[in-house]
Design an enzyme around this catalytic site. Structure first.
Site, PDB file in Angstrom:
ATOM      1  CE1 TYR A  52      -4.432   0.464  -0.063  1.00 26.59           C
ATOM      2  CE2 TYR A  52      -4.300  -1.646   1.092  1.00 26.59           C
ATOM      3  CZ  TYR A  52      -5.027  -0.698   0.375  1.00 26.59           C
ATOM      4  OH  TYR A  52      -6.346  -0.927   0.089  1.00 26.59           O
ATOM      5  CD  GLU A  54      -4.760   5.138   1.240  1.00 28.97           C
ATOM      6  OE1 GLU A  54      -4.715   5.987   2.155  1.00 28.97           O
ATOM      7  OE2 GLU A  54      -5.708   4.364   1.086  1.00 28.97           O
ATOM      8  CG  ASP A 198      -9.512  10.249 -23.908  1.00 29.39           C
ATOM      9  OD1 ASP A 198      -8.561   9.457 -24.099  1.00 29.39           O
ATOM     10  OD2 ASP A 198     -10.580   9.905 -23.369  1.00 29.39           O
ATOM     11  CB  THR A 224      -5.503   3.537 -21.759  1.00 35.52           C
ATOM     12  OG1 THR A 224      -5.493   3.654 -23.183  1.00 35.52           O
ATOM     13  CG2 THR A 224      -6.902   3.769 -21.234  1.00 35.52           C
ATOM     14  CE  LYS A 227      -8.270   2.061 -25.428  1.00 38.02           C
ATOM     15  NZ  LYS A 227      -8.275   2.346 -23.969  1.00 38.02           N
ATOM     16  NE  ARG A 233      -7.166  -3.178 -19.946  1.00 36.69           N
ATOM     17  CZ  ARG A 233      -8.335  -3.631 -20.389  1.00 36.69           C
ATOM     18  NH1 ARG A 233      -8.389  -4.793 -21.026  1.00 36.69           N
ATOM     19  NH2 ARG A 233      -9.426  -2.950 -20.221  1.00 36.69           N
TER      20      ARG A 233
END
Length: 420
Positions: A52, A54, A198, A224, A227, A233
């Site tokens: 983790y 954060e 985008d 992203t 692609k 991903r």
């Protein structure tokens, strides 16, 4: 706990192996998918999935982040270098969340956004009524010219002047032509709007200098990382320095908590791969293959939206050749023949997005496999024959066998036994 996965959970391993077999023996032409490299997958399945973290490098809410900070910083610096961006946030889990973060940083509910219609090539996060973007913001849609299938910039300027949006979005999930970002900036500046590019579909082409660059002209850029970019991903957000703090706060704590550090590390690997000469050569071949496939489909009497492609994808308008076939039916017929595409709306589509009147095809995945223009001609012929003879199971089975033979010549990975 220490048993090999194939012994501990043979059921899930068997399903995975079957899909690996499907991937190897089918031609996948879905332009939003790609094959990640073994290096990217290796990093994504690493021990970094245990941590983790954060917060951001140097300012974490958890201890034990010394090496995590180095990884995230490396990913950020590589993305900056790859795209020439001033600030990059690498924590966004997906493209929709990246767009959401930009909206969260800039907008209040009810603010006006100018964005592309879904059925004309836009993305659901650009204002689809059922999506958060369409529910919380006043979205003014733009589309393409009915005759040319291309965006009319004079029409965009008129819409911007009439509605005075706070944010203009340029980008699409199914538009086969270039975007001139300089023109979009002029329109945004004329109405004092922010400009978001985008580039989820075309990021790889941009990184390889094969598409106009949005960075000098856009306030914000989302993409992203899979692609055409061929990473894991995930997504990233780029912006001018003046918006850096607002974007970072919008991502965390605004929209998500702990980042996926294994994925961020895999993004860093993907960015390094994208800076290699081989990546630029790959992207050049993607475009060559798309043009070759588009031309062969035209020769097989298919109508393409806008008449062709400048990038990695094309949209087939079925109403011109197979009027009674929906996009859904067409995709199913082609899958029976070993060719995987996705149903897609066409501009001014009279069918619903569930059925559609078109299909969307792209060349990133077949290009990874090493296929070139001669193979694109074969694939175009396979598609034509499979649809003309769609009522014949024998014909589709024969094409499927030809597809399998072609795929055997171009394996996805050098060592398919890695997952055996």
């Amino acid at each position: 706990m220490n048993k090999p996965l194939s012994e501990f959970d043979p059921q899930i391993v068997d399903i995975m192996r079957r899909d690996l077999h499907r991937q190897q023996n089918c031609l996948t032409l879905i332009p939003s998918e790609n094959y990640a490299s073994q290096a990217v997958m290796q990093m994504q399945s690493s021990v970094l999935a245990n941590k983790y973290a954060e917060g951001y490098p140097g300012d974490r809410y958890y201890n034990g982040c010394e090496f995590i900070d180095l990884i995230e910083t490396l990913a950020i610096e590589r993305a900056k270098r790859l795209f020439g961006a001033a600030h990059v946030n690498v924590q966004a889990h997906a493209g929709t969340q990246a767009n959401m973060a930009v909206y969260h940083a800039l907008l209040e509910p009810g603010d006006t956004i100018l964005a592309m219609k879904l059925d004309h090539g836009g993305h659901l996060s650009h204002g689809l009524p059922q999506n958060f973007s369409g529910r919380y913001y006043n979205v003014v849609p733009y589309g393409v010219d009915k005759e040319s299938g291309r965006i009319n910039m004079n029409g965009i300027a008129a819409l911007a002047e009439k509605h005075r949006p706070k944010l203009i979005i340029v980008g699409a999930s199914a538009y086969p032509r270039w975007f001139d970002f300089a023109q979009w900036q002029e329109i945004a500046d004329s109405v004092d709007a922010y400009l978001l590019a985008d580039i989820a579909h075309i990021a790889g082409l941009i990184a390889a200098d094969l598409h106009p660059d949005p960075v000098p002209y856009s306030d914000f850029i989302t993409t992203t990382t899979h692609k055409t970019l061929r990473g894991p991903r995930g997504a990233i957000i780029m912006c001018r320095n003046e918006f850096a703090e607002a974007i970072d706060r919008a991502v965390m704590p605004g929209l998500q908590g702990g980042p996926f550090m294994h994925t961020i590390a895999a993004k860093a690997v993907g960015f390094k791969e994208a800076m290699e000469p081989a990546f630029k050569a790959y992207q050049k071949q993607v475009v060559k293959n798309a043009k070759a496939l588009a031309q062969r489909l035209i020769e097989n009497e298919f109508r393409l939206v806008s008449g062709g492609t400048d990038n990695h994808l094309m949209i087939v308008d079925l109403t011109a050749t197979f009027e009674k076939l929906s996009g859904r039916q067409t995709a199913n017929h082609l899958e029976d023949a070993g060719i995987v595409v996705n149903k897609n709306t066409i501009p001014f589509d009279k069918r619903s997005p569930v059925t559609t009147s078109g299909i969307r095809l792209g060349t990133p995945m077949v290009t990874v496999r090493g296929m070139k223009e001669p193979e694109m001609q074969l694939i175009g012929d396979f598609i034509g024959e499979a649809l003309r003879e769609r009522k014949s199971t024998a014909v589709k089975n024969r094409i499927r066998e030809k597809v399998r033979e072609l795929c055997e010549q171009f394996p996805i990975y050098e060592d398919l036994n890695l997952w055996s």
